[in-house]
Design a protein around this motif. Structure first.
Motif, PDB file in Angstrom:
ATOM      1  N   ARG A  51       0.834  -1.211   0.000  1.00  0.00           N
ATOM      2  CA  ARG A  51       0.000   0.000   0.000  1.00  0.00           C
ATOM      3  C   ARG A  51       0.866   1.257   0.000  1.00  0.00           C
ATOM      4  O   ARG A  51       0.566   2.226  -0.709  1.00  0.00           O
ATOM      5  N   LEU A 110      -7.219  -1.873  -3.546  1.00  0.00           N
ATOM      6  CA  LEU A 110      -6.976  -0.506  -4.017  1.00  0.00           C
ATOM      7  C   LEU A 110      -8.030  -0.044  -5.023  1.00  0.00           C
ATOM      8  O   LEU A 110      -8.023   1.117  -5.433  1.00  0.00           O
ATOM      9  N   GLY A 137       1.028   4.007  -2.944  1.00  0.00           N
ATOM     10  CA  GLY A 137       0.727   5.396  -2.650  1.00  0.00           C
ATOM     11  C   GLY A 137       1.757   6.358  -3.216  1.00  0.00           C
ATOM     12  O   GLY A 137       1.434   7.496  -3.568  1.00  0.00           O
ATOM     13  N   ARG A 138       3.009   5.896  -3.305  1.00  0.00           N
ATOM     14  CA  ARG A 138       4.090   6.728  -3.844  1.00  0.00           C
ATOM     15  C   ARG A 138       4.376   6.441  -5.309  1.00  0.00           C
ATOM     16  O   ARG A 138       5.275   7.044  -5.900  1.00  0.00           O
TER      17      ARG A 138
END
Length: 272
Positions: free
Chosen positions: A29, A59, A33-34
């Motif tokens: 995760r 997601l 996210g990055r």
């Protein structure tokens, strides 16, 4: 129309069953996210593909999966011109589709593909996050949500089939293995639809095979194999027949090896 064998799964409200062993969910995760690409490494049948399926669903992203193989070309991933109805048209490959759609793209067993093919993912695996499409003379920027995931089995690959450092160092690595006994029992019981006692016997056998010394096995009894055996048992097959078909015969064609595995089965599995 697809250019290579790929499997597309649309985002769904139902998340595939996956039982975490460590912090792999949290690492995935955070990487997603990055926008950081992820490298999954672990033995065959330990749950790498299921993990990606579960995370893509969690997601809420489409998942496009491609299996690496030695005949794969960059065109199989990116796309090519094809003749349709008397006209030459461009058809996106699965990687380009994923880049445009902001999907999760999973290249399974990446080292099976030629190294001159897999370098096409490099611009997607660093700060550029873009895919050059040379035949169109353009570059496709990754849409928001695009996530690159690759996997391989370090124990199975030879020196000639290793992951290049220039590729490896672009990825956040997550190592997966066969789960601890209690978790593996839960997974097999759930996936195969059998009771925990039967699942526990299968896990005991799987761990015994994994710990064998002195016999030549390229792979050991995976969680996936044990689930297959459990599924046969759920259909009414005796445990010994199920294990013989889904595990013993699947692991080796060597008669001496099969005989040794058969003796192990006799020692662990109850007679019906």
């Amino acid at each position: 129309m697809t250019l290579t064998d790929d499997h597309t799964v649309l985002a769904s409200s139902k998340t595939p069953f996956y039982q975490a062993v460590g912090d792999e969910r949290e690492v995935f995760r955070a990487a997603a996210g990055r926008g950081l690409p992820v490298l999954l490494k672990g033995p065959t049948g330990c749950g790498k593909t299921r993990f990606v399926e579960a995370m893509a669903a969690e997601l809420g992203r489409e998942l496009i999966t491609v299996a690496g193989h030695e005949d794969m070309t960059s065109a199989d991933l990116v796309g090519r011109f094809l003749l349709k109805g008397g006209e030459t048209v461009w058809v996106d490959g699965p990687l380009t589709r994923a880049v445009r759609a902001g999907a999760v793209f999973y290249l399974d067993e990446v080292v099976e593909a030629r190294q001159d093919t897999t370098v096409v993912i490099h611009p997607l695996a660093d700060h550029r996050r873009e895919l050059p499409v040379d035949r169109l003379g353009t570059t496709v920027p990754a849409a928001p949500g695009f996530h690159l995931v690759i996997s391989y089995n370090p124990g199975y690959q030879s020196v000639l089939k290793s992951l290049k450092e220039s590729t490896r160092q672009r990825f956040v690595a997550i190592e997966l293995g066969f789960p601890p006994q209690a978790i593996e029992v839960e997974v097999i019981a759930h996936e195969a639809g059998i009771d925990e006692q039967t699942a526990r016997v299968l896990v005991t056998l799987g761990n015994a095979i994994r710990g064998l010394d002195g016999i030549s096995l390229r792979e050991v009894a995976s969680t996936r194999m044990l689930i297959l055996a459990g599924g046969l048992i759920a259909e009414g097959l005796s445990p010994r027949s199920a294990v013989r078909s889904a595990v013993v015969q699947a692991l080796s064609d060597d008669q001496d090896v099969n005989r040794a595995l058969g003796e192990l089965v006799d020692a662990i599995l109850p007679r019906s």
